[in-house]
Design a protein around this motif. Sequence first.
Motif, short mmCIF file in Angstrom:
data_model
loop_
_atom_site.label_atom_id
_atom_site.label_comp_id
_atom_site.label_asym_id
_atom_site.label_seq_id
_atom_site.Cartn_x
_atom_site.Cartn_y
_atom_site.Cartn_z
N GLY A 171 12.00 36.78 11.68
CA GLY A 171 11.86 38.22 11.87
C GLY A 171 12.05 38.98 10.56
O GLY A 171 11.34 39.95 10.28
N ALA A 172 13.00 38.51 9.77
CA ALA A 172 13.25 39.14 8.47
C ALA A 172 12.04 38.98 7.57
O ALA A 172 11.63 39.92 6.88
CB ALA A 172 14.49 38.53 7.82
N GLY A 173 11.47 37.76 7.57
CA GLY A 173 10.28 37.51 6.75
C GLY A 173 9.15 38.44 7.16
O GLY A 173 8.49 39.05 6.31
N ARG A 174 8.93 38.56 8.47
CA ARG A 174 7.87 39.46 8.95
C ARG A 174 8.13 40.90 8.50
O ARG A 174 7.22 41.59 8.04
CB ARG A 174 7.80 39.43 10.49
N ALA A 175 9.38 41.34 8.63
CA ALA A 175 9.72 42.72 8.27
C ALA A 175 9.46 42.99 6.79
O ALA A 175 9.15 44.11 6.40
CB ALA A 175 11.18 43.01 8.60
N LEU A 176 9.58 41.95 5.97
CA LEU A 176 9.40 42.11 4.52
C LEU A 176 8.01 41.69 4.06
O LEU A 176 7.71 41.69 2.86
CB LEU A 176 10.46 41.29 3.76
N GLY A 177 7.13 41.30 5.00
CA GLY A 177 5.79 40.84 4.63
C GLY A 177 5.82 39.54 3.86
O GLY A 177 5.02 39.31 2.95
N MET A 178 6.74 38.66 4.24
CA MET A 178 6.98 37.41 3.53
C MET A 178 6.74 36.27 4.51
O MET A 178 7.08 36.40 5.70
CB MET A 178 8.46 37.44 3.10
#
Lengths: 131, 131
Positions: free
Chosen positions: B40-47
């Motif tokens: 989820g963090a990766g998605r939020a950061l476009g990573m």
Amino acid sequence: MTRPGQLEIKIRLYCGDEIAMGPGKADLLDAIEAEGSISGAGRALGMSYRRAWLLVDTMNRCWGERLVETVSGGSHEKGARVSAAGKAVLTAYRALQQGAETGAAPLLNGSSLTVLMRDAPLTPGTGSRRS
Amino acid sequence: MTRPGQLEIKIRLYCGDEIAMGPGKADLLDAIEAEGSISGAGRALGMSYRRAWLLVDTMNRCWGERLVETVSGGSHEKGARVSAAGKAVLTAYRALQQGAETGAAPLLNGSSLTVLMRDAPLTPGTGSRRS
């Protein structure tokens, strides 16, 4: 340039979307002053002439006075020097760097950052498992 | 993120040759805390998930305690949280950043850096000629 456990502080000054001054450009100014030409400075830094020229072009477009003055003749650069404005900007940039380091240092010593950091990283991949 | 004339200070802490903490990893910790998982963090950061996982792996290998704790089950991540050590390191890192900015600010105001900087850069290519 990097030692184990080292703190690295990089400062960039933007003019619009361009980096008017940063670590690479500051080192390039030092090298131009030492070598007397953009091509010599590029060689000393392991940088192509085109790359060095582009960095100089960016600096000269971002500041009210040219930071690097070139003597050109025919198709080749005859030499370059850092202008008085360039020296003033470089000195102020180095002072800014020193100020940042001085401001950060007391917050590093004794903090969680130094207490918890390992002497060396564990093997890649182990960070996702219990160690 | 960058405004014209802006000062950007980036701080990295090395453990050996690896970046134990820096701007991207600090933002990832914030995102993991907000999203409750690495994916989820990766998605939020476009990573990508792989990229986010590698950053977490590096952090967990560089510090004496794991900064991110994951709940795994089967082949999928069930969730992740920032540990107490992770919160301590993140807080100390943000304080370090603030200290560097506070230390640098008085050296920027009124210096050659602000006096000589243009409001916007000139057109590319003009820096090599008289303007």
